[in-house]
Design an enzyme around this catalytic site. Structure first.
Site, PDB file in Angstrom:
ATOM      1  N   ARG A   1      37.335  28.568  37.372  1.00  0.00           N
ATOM      2  CA  ARG A   1      38.319  27.869  38.122  1.00  0.00           C
ATOM      3  C   ARG A   1      37.964  28.066  39.606  1.00  0.00           C
ATOM      4  NH1 ARG A   1      43.686  30.989  36.404  1.00  0.00           N
ATOM      5  NH2 ARG A   1      42.163  32.598  35.926  1.00  0.00           N
TER       6      ARG A   1
ATOM      7  N   VAL B   1      45.828  39.106  33.712  1.00  0.00           N
ATOM      8  CA  VAL B   1      46.699  40.283  34.496  1.00  0.00           C
ATOM      9  C   VAL B   1      47.591  40.859  33.410  1.00  0.00           C
ATOM     10  CG1 VAL B   1      48.441  40.913  36.096  1.00  0.00           C
ATOM     11  CG2 VAL B   1      46.610  39.662  36.994  1.00  0.00           C
TER      12      VAL B   1
ATOM     13  N   CYS C   1      41.604  33.587  43.407  1.00  0.00           N
ATOM     14  CA  CYS C   1      42.051  34.616  44.341  1.00  0.00           C
ATOM     15  C   CYS C   1      41.743  34.359  45.566  1.00  0.00           C
ATOM     16  CB  CYS C   1      42.009  36.103  43.906  1.00  0.00           C
ATOM     17  SG  CYS C   1      42.767  36.528  42.299  1.00  0.00           S
TER      18      CYS C   1
ATOM     19  N   THR D   1      49.987  31.593  40.009  1.00  0.00           N
ATOM     20  CA  THR D   1      50.474  30.900  41.123  1.00  0.00           C
ATOM     21  C   THR D   1      49.189  30.284  41.955  1.00  0.00           C
ATOM     22  OG1 THR D   1      49.813  33.305  42.318  1.00  0.00           O
ATOM     23  CG2 THR D   1      52.137  32.785  41.695  1.00  0.00           C
TER      24      THR D   1
HETATM   25  N1  LIG Z   1      42.977  37.306  37.426  1.00  0.00           N
HETATM   26  C1  LIG Z   1      42.849  38.282  38.601  1.00  0.00           C
HETATM   27  O1  LIG Z   1      41.763  38.596  38.807  1.00  0.00           O
HETATM   28  C2  LIG Z   1      43.920  38.396  39.346  1.00  0.00           C
HETATM   29  C3  LIG Z   1      44.065  39.567  40.381  1.00  0.00           C
HETATM   30  C4  LIG Z   1      45.114  39.804  40.963  1.00  0.00           C
HETATM   31  C5  LIG Z   1      46.302  39.018  40.968  1.00  0.00           C
HETATM   32  N2  LIG Z   1      46.157  37.875  40.106  1.00  0.00           N
HETATM   33  C6  LIG Z   1      47.468  37.046  40.038  1.00  0.00           C
HETATM   34  O2  LIG Z   1      48.352  37.428  38.974  1.00  0.00           O
HETATM   35  C7  LIG Z   1      48.879  36.276  38.611  1.00  0.00           C
HETATM   36  C8  LIG Z   1      48.469  35.853  37.085  1.00  0.00           C
HETATM   37  O3  LIG Z   1      46.880  35.793  36.941  1.00  0.00           O
HETATM   38  P1  LIG Z   1      46.060  35.814  35.794  1.00  0.00           P
HETATM   39  O4  LIG Z   1      44.772  35.670  36.237  1.00  0.00           O
HETATM   40  O5  LIG Z   1      46.697  36.586  34.795  1.00  0.00           O
HETATM   41  O6  LIG Z   1      46.421  34.054  35.330  1.00  0.00           O
HETATM   42  P2  LIG Z   1      46.174  33.538  33.684  1.00  0.00           P
HETATM   43  O7  LIG Z   1      45.966  31.994  33.865  1.00  0.00           O
HETATM   44  O8  LIG Z   1      44.925  34.202  33.163  1.00  0.00           O
HETATM   45  O9  LIG Z   1      47.545  33.967  33.070  1.00  0.00           O
HETATM   46  C9  LIG Z   1      48.564  33.671  33.433  1.00  0.00           C
HETATM   47  C10 LIG Z   1      49.512  33.239  31.610  1.00  0.00           C
HETATM   48  O10 LIG Z   1      50.686  33.131  31.967  1.00  0.00           O
HETATM   49  C11 LIG Z   1      51.093  32.156  31.051  1.00  0.00           C
HETATM   50  N3  LIG Z   1      52.432  31.474  31.414  1.00  0.00           N
HETATM   51  C12 LIG Z   1      52.478  30.557  32.559  1.00  0.00           C
HETATM   52  N4  LIG Z   1      53.842  30.077  32.481  1.00  0.00           N
HETATM   53  C13 LIG Z   1      54.480  30.710  31.906  1.00  0.00           C
HETATM   54  C14 LIG Z   1      55.707  31.085  31.540  1.00  0.00           C
HETATM   55  N5  LIG Z   1      56.819  30.454  32.279  1.00  0.00           N
HETATM   56  N6  LIG Z   1      56.078  31.984  30.658  1.00  0.00           N
HETATM   57  C15 LIG Z   1      55.006  32.667  29.877  1.00  0.00           C
HETATM   58  N7  LIG Z   1      53.983  32.764  30.268  1.00  0.00           N
HETATM   59  C16 LIG Z   1      53.441  31.835  31.134  1.00  0.00           C
HETATM   60  C17 LIG Z   1      49.883  31.174  30.933  1.00  0.00           C
HETATM   61  O11 LIG Z   1      49.810  30.442  29.743  1.00  0.00           O
HETATM   62  C18 LIG Z   1      48.701  32.267  31.091  1.00  0.00           C
HETATM   63  O12 LIG Z   1      48.308  32.706  29.794  1.00  0.00           O
HETATM   64  C19 LIG Z   1      48.564  35.178  39.513  1.00  0.00           C
HETATM   65  O13 LIG Z   1      49.626  35.171  40.484  1.00  0.00           O
HETATM   66  C20 LIG Z   1      47.322  35.790  40.076  1.00  0.00           C
HETATM   67  O14 LIG Z   1      46.836  34.943  41.255  1.00  0.00           O
HETATM   68  C21 LIG Z   1      45.050  37.773  39.280  1.00  0.00           C
END
Ligand SMILES: NC(=O)c1ccc[n+]([C@@H]2O[C@H](COP(=O)([O-])OP(=O)(O)OC[C@H]3O[C@@H](n4cnc5c(N)ncnc54)[C@H](O)[C@@H]3O)[C@@H](O)[C@H]2O)c1
Length: 380
Positions: free
Chosen positions: A302, A11, A234, A66
């Site tokens: 995942r 994201v 998700c 999350t």
């Molecule tokens: N991937 C999707 O399709 C999608 C779609 C909609 C919503 N979301 C939501 O968006 C959010 C992020 O999802 P994502 O897929 O990008 O996750 P992800 O795991 O791909 O990326 C999250 C990143 O945040 C980093 N991180 C964790 N703690 C941190 C901190 N304290 N400071 C800085 N960086 C930190 C991690 O190392 C990781 O690289 C989640 O809540 C997810 O549910 C994801």
């Protein structure tokens, strides 16, 4: 605008690129060093692990995981930790936006108290659909709600700079709940069609012919496809954020709980049907699973139900290998070449996988993927 994005995963990276392309000055902050190294120079804006790079930002977006903890309860520790790390580098009047998926009240009751009263706050849940070529960050309508008029107008200005359609709602809680409800809608309907597939099987009716027939109704029906279950972070996760909030407020989220149960049981249901197909037992049988990512053409494993199917078959004594050119390695195991085996299962159908070895070896193949046509009849 000067924009900082905390978390550079799926994201955060997509947002960083969109904001950079819209002309904003972007910095990405990421705690995973290998991720920082992978993104360095590849995204057009700077990515690092130093939270002080946030100094001077007008907009700070939180895009961290999350997940659910081992008891399948919402785990907001990443959000809390990100807020604590960034807090001392955020100036008065900065807009803090949460894009991470969470239950209603997260922005107001978790994030704002950590960050303090000097900031503005808005919720803008991300709706990205990995590998979807039609709907991306620019054309998927974005929900926005601020905790104040000023916060809302700043958030609208930022998101309108790269989203064609921005939909303002009256409170962050509505935006947070809408995001959860969208995914709960999918989870419940997928569970319903998975249950229907089991009913159709015992009734001796074709699930797919029945669904196609039902879908000729021009109103009041939306088709969903039965499959091995739901994966990713998700659909199997977000509904539990809603049920957690519901149960805390004293309401039982019975549909969500039941849908979880049905979807989670699909791999063992399929394993038992495979056993029947192979004469009552899979012990010693060579089985290959094609596609262990939760979705076609993504590498994300995942919560993938393919992994649960592999475990279920191994527990029953089968000799299971898997093939997934997109994932490559998982849990110390490598993707195996497809081979002539007792049974092949298409769990996730990545584009371009060559099933010739199964065809040439006359392998019995079942397709439990959601891909419309893999060349084999649908098993469910
Ligand atoms: N991937 C999707 O399709 C999608 C779609 C909609 C919503 N979301 C939501 O968006 C959010 C992020 O999802 P994502 O897929 O990008 O996750 P992800 O795991 O791909 O990326 C999250 C990143 O945040 C980093 N991180 C964790 N703690 C941190 C901190 N304290 N400071 C800085 N960086 C930190 C991690 O190392 C990781 O690289 C989640 O809540 C997810 O549910 C994801």
């Amino acid at each position: 605008m000067r924009v900082a994005i905390i978390g550079q995963g799926y994201v955060g990276k997509a947002l960083g690129i969109a904001a950079h392309n819209a002309g904003h000055s972007v910095v990405g902050v990421e705690i995973d060093d290998s991720r920082v190294a992978a993104l360095a120079g590849a995204v057009g804006y700077s990515v690092g692990s130093d939270f002080s790079s946030v100094i001077g930002s007008e907009v700070v977006v939180i895009a961290v995981p999350t997940p659910l903890d081992e008891n399948r309860v919402p785990d907001l520790s990443y959000v809390e930790s990100a807020c604590k790390s960034v807090k001392s580098f955020v100036g008065a009047g900065a807009l803090i936006v949460n894009e991470s998926t969470s239950f209603p009240g997260t922005l107001r009751n978790v994030i704002a108290p950590i960050m303090g009263s000097d900031c503005l706050y808005a919720s803008a849940p991300e709706r990205i659909d990995p590998a979807n070529e039609k709907w991306g960050i620019g054309n998927t309508p974005r929900l926005i709600a601020g905790m104040s008029v000023e916060a809302t107008s700043k958030a609208l200005e930022f998101y309108r700079s790269f989203c064609k359609e921005v939909h303002e709602v009256s409170s962050p809680e509505v935006a947070e709940a809408a995001k959860l409800f969208e995914n709960t809608f999918r989870q419940v309907n997928i569970a319903l069609v998975n249950e229907f597939a089991q009913i159709a099987n015992v009734l001796g009716i074709s699930t797919h012919e029945t669904l196609a027939a039902a879908a000729t109704k021009p109103y009041g029906f939306m088709p969903f496809v039965p499959s091995i279950g739901v994966g990713g972070h998700c659909i199997p996760v977000d509904p539990s954020y809603l049920s957690f909030a519901a149960e805390k407020a004293g309401v039982e989220a019975s549909f969500i709980n039941l849908a979880n149960k049905v979807n989670v049981s699909m791999p063992s249901y399929i394993a038992s049907r495979i056993a029947s197909l192979l004469g009552g037992s899979v012990t010693g049988k060579r089985i290959q699973v094609a596609g262990i990512a939760y979705k076609a053409d993504v590498s994300d494993t995942r919560e993938s139900p393919s992994l649960a199917l592999i475990s279920a078959l191994r527990e029953l004594g089968a000799v299971v290998s898997w093939h997934d050119p997109v994932v490559g390695t998982w849990n110390g195991e490598n993707s195996a070449a497809l081979d002539s085996v007792d049974l092949g299962v298409i769990a996730t159908a990545h584009t371009g996988v060559d099933y010739m070895a199964w065809k040439n070896g006359n392998t019995m193949v079942i397709d439990v993927s959601t891909t419309a046509n893999t060349g084999w009849p649908k098993f469910l």
